[in-house]
Design a protein around this motif. Sequence first.
Motif, mmCIF file in Angstrom:
data_model
loop_
_atom_site.group_PDB
_atom_site.id
_atom_site.type_symbol
_atom_site.label_atom_id
_atom_site.label_comp_id
_atom_site.label_asym_id
_atom_site.label_seq_id
_atom_site.Cartn_x
_atom_site.Cartn_y
_atom_site.Cartn_z
ATOM 1 N N ASN A 80 0.828 -1.205 0.000
ATOM 2 C CA ASN A 80 0.000 0.000 0.000
ATOM 3 C C ASN A 80 0.871 1.268 0.000
ATOM 4 O O ASN A 80 2.027 1.215 -0.380
ATOM 5 C CB ASN A 80 -1.040 -0.011 1.125
ATOM 6 N N ARG A 81 0.282 2.386 0.423
ATOM 7 C CA ARG A 81 0.893 3.681 0.110
ATOM 8 C C ARG A 81 1.689 4.305 1.253
ATOM 9 O O ARG A 81 1.338 4.150 2.421
ATOM 10 C CB ARG A 81 -0.201 4.668 -0.324
ATOM 11 N N ILE A 82 2.708 5.052 0.857
ATOM 12 C CA ILE A 82 3.432 5.936 1.774
ATOM 13 C C ILE A 82 3.352 7.331 1.158
ATOM 14 O O ILE A 82 3.752 7.538 -0.003
ATOM 15 C CB ILE A 82 4.897 5.480 1.954
ATOM 16 N N TYR A 247 -14.738 0.637 -3.353
ATOM 17 C CA TYR A 247 -14.013 0.350 -2.105
ATOM 18 C C TYR A 247 -12.516 0.242 -2.370
ATOM 19 O O TYR A 247 -12.081 -0.527 -3.243
ATOM 20 C CB TYR A 247 -14.511 -0.966 -1.483
ATOM 21 N N ASP A 248 -11.735 1.001 -1.642
ATOM 22 C CA ASP A 248 -10.271 0.914 -1.705
ATOM 23 C C ASP A 248 -9.744 1.466 -0.385
ATOM 24 O O ASP A 248 -9.068 2.486 -0.348
ATOM 25 C CB ASP A 248 -9.749 1.700 -2.913
ATOM 26 N N HIS A 249 -10.086 0.784 0.692
ATOM 27 C CA HIS A 249 -9.875 1.322 2.032
ATOM 28 C C HIS A 249 -9.350 0.252 2.979
ATOM 29 O O HIS A 249 -9.660 -0.933 2.838
ATOM 30 C CB HIS A 249 -11.198 1.863 2.589
ATOM 31 N N LEU A 313 -8.420 -8.745 -0.826
ATOM 32 C CA LEU A 313 -8.548 -8.676 0.636
ATOM 33 C C LEU A 313 -7.130 -8.752 1.174
ATOM 34 O O LEU A 313 -6.603 -9.832 1.418
ATOM 35 C CB LEU A 313 -9.431 -9.823 1.135
ATOM 36 N N GLU A 314 -6.496 -7.576 1.274
ATOM 37 C CA GLU A 314 -5.057 -7.500 1.563
ATOM 38 C C GLU A 314 -4.850 -7.276 3.052
ATOM 39 O O GLU A 314 -5.052 -6.177 3.558
ATOM 40 C CB GLU A 314 -4.434 -6.341 0.774
ATOM 41 N N THR A 315 -4.434 -8.339 3.742
ATOM 42 C CA THR A 315 -4.156 -8.234 5.173
ATOM 43 C C THR A 315 -2.866 -7.440 5.345
ATOM 44 O O THR A 315 -1.878 -7.682 4.645
ATOM 45 C CB THR A 315 -4.029 -9.636 5.764
HETATM 46 C C1 BGC Z 1 -4.621 -0.424 -3.882
HETATM 47 C C2 BGC Z 1 -5.299 0.175 -5.089
HETATM 48 C C3 BGC Z 1 -4.473 -0.124 -6.305
HETATM 49 C C4 BGC Z 1 -4.304 -1.620 -6.414
HETATM 50 C C5 BGC Z 1 -3.445 -2.033 -7.580
HETATM 51 C C6 BGC Z 1 -4.493 -1.888 -4.096
HETATM 52 O O1 BGC Z 1 -3.833 -2.468 -3.015
HETATM 53 O O2 BGC Z 1 -5.312 -0.148 -2.697
HETATM 54 O O3 BGC Z 1 -5.476 1.563 -4.942
HETATM 55 O O4 BGC Z 1 -5.067 0.376 -7.465
HETATM 56 O O5 BGC Z 1 -3.723 -2.120 -5.248
HETATM 57 O O6 BGC Z 1 -2.241 -1.420 -7.561
#
Ligand code: BGC
Length: 353
Positions: A80-82, A247-249, A313-315
């Motif tokens: 995920n993001r930084i 949903y992307d949360h 479903l990313e733990t």
């Molecule tokens: C992110 C999404 C992204 C996707 C593919 C997900 O884990 O939350 O925003 O588009 O990965 O990179």
Amino acid sequence: MGFIKRPYGITSDGVQVDEVTLTNASSMEVKIITYGGIVTSIRTPDRNGEIANVVLGFSSLQDYENPHPYFGAVAGRYANRIAKAKFILDGKTYTLAQNNGENSLHGGTKGLDRRVWTVEESTAGLALTYLSPDGEEGFPGNLVIKVVYSLNDENALQIDYTATTDTPTIINLTNHSYFNLAGEGSGSIENHHLMLNADTYLPVDASLIPTGEIAPVMGTPFDFLIAKAVGAEIRSSHPQMVIGHGYDHNFILNRADNQSLVLAAQLSEPKSGRVLDVLTTEPGIQFYSGNFLTGELIGSSRNIYRQSDGLCLETQHFPDSPNQPHFPSTELRPGNIYQSTTIFKFSVSQTEA
Ligand code: BGC
């Protein structure tokens, strides 16, 4: 557990990639390649014993080397993001690649999903190791990572992650499989039913970085405490749904302590009867409804993938934790061991949900 290893392909820069097939006594079969630790296929029975592949993916290494949204891969060093691709650790600022607007996503331009891992002898299942050198993609520390995939006769695919470092660093690993329990390439997951064991979630800003607020799901489209169809509120104009295009949360899991396995999610598909339970030791789960699948990629069944043709479903630990001190820490220091376990357990329900 059956274990068969065979050559899968050669990367564009000439490195051999292998594929390992894990099988069990209950008709389940999982394929993993050493490129990115990618789970390329999970074949599992429906309520009538019909077997189908329930994850999105490709049929060739070349497709995995082309840009794609992390199908089945190990995402890291920081899943995920930084925010702004920067963080401060022990007073020192580290700069990562900006590969998602101005943010860093899933470990950078050549993350763990694009590295060739080594198969290690193991009795537990498939053990993949990778040494990520100090400074790779901007992250500090020589990081020794091990991911073990094992399959039992109860149709549970377990993924155990461990890592050590020689310099303080940050780490957040996940598996980025896109599930479609009706079968990969069969259409939308909007009719799947989903339960998420989370009273709260993390609202995000326009670039999908958590604002820092911890918001209750109650009374919002984010309430999955009682299972409901994924599509039930996916077209809601709730500002967070607009930002995410769906949903992307990150959902904050309800748990009694911060280390045991909890049931994070249950996904079911009424027609096939397939059910997926996701258990994890992690504090959060990113529910991503495949919003950015645009019909450009051709999957393993030769069908194109359109929006919501699979969901993740990313733990995980929470996005942007290194910059948000009130989130659980993602720091790893020399002498400590990073440990994380996630189980994807498949079963069938005999009745239509
Ligand atoms: C992110 C999404 C992204 C996707 C593919 C997900 O884990 O939350 O925003 O588009 O990965 O990179």
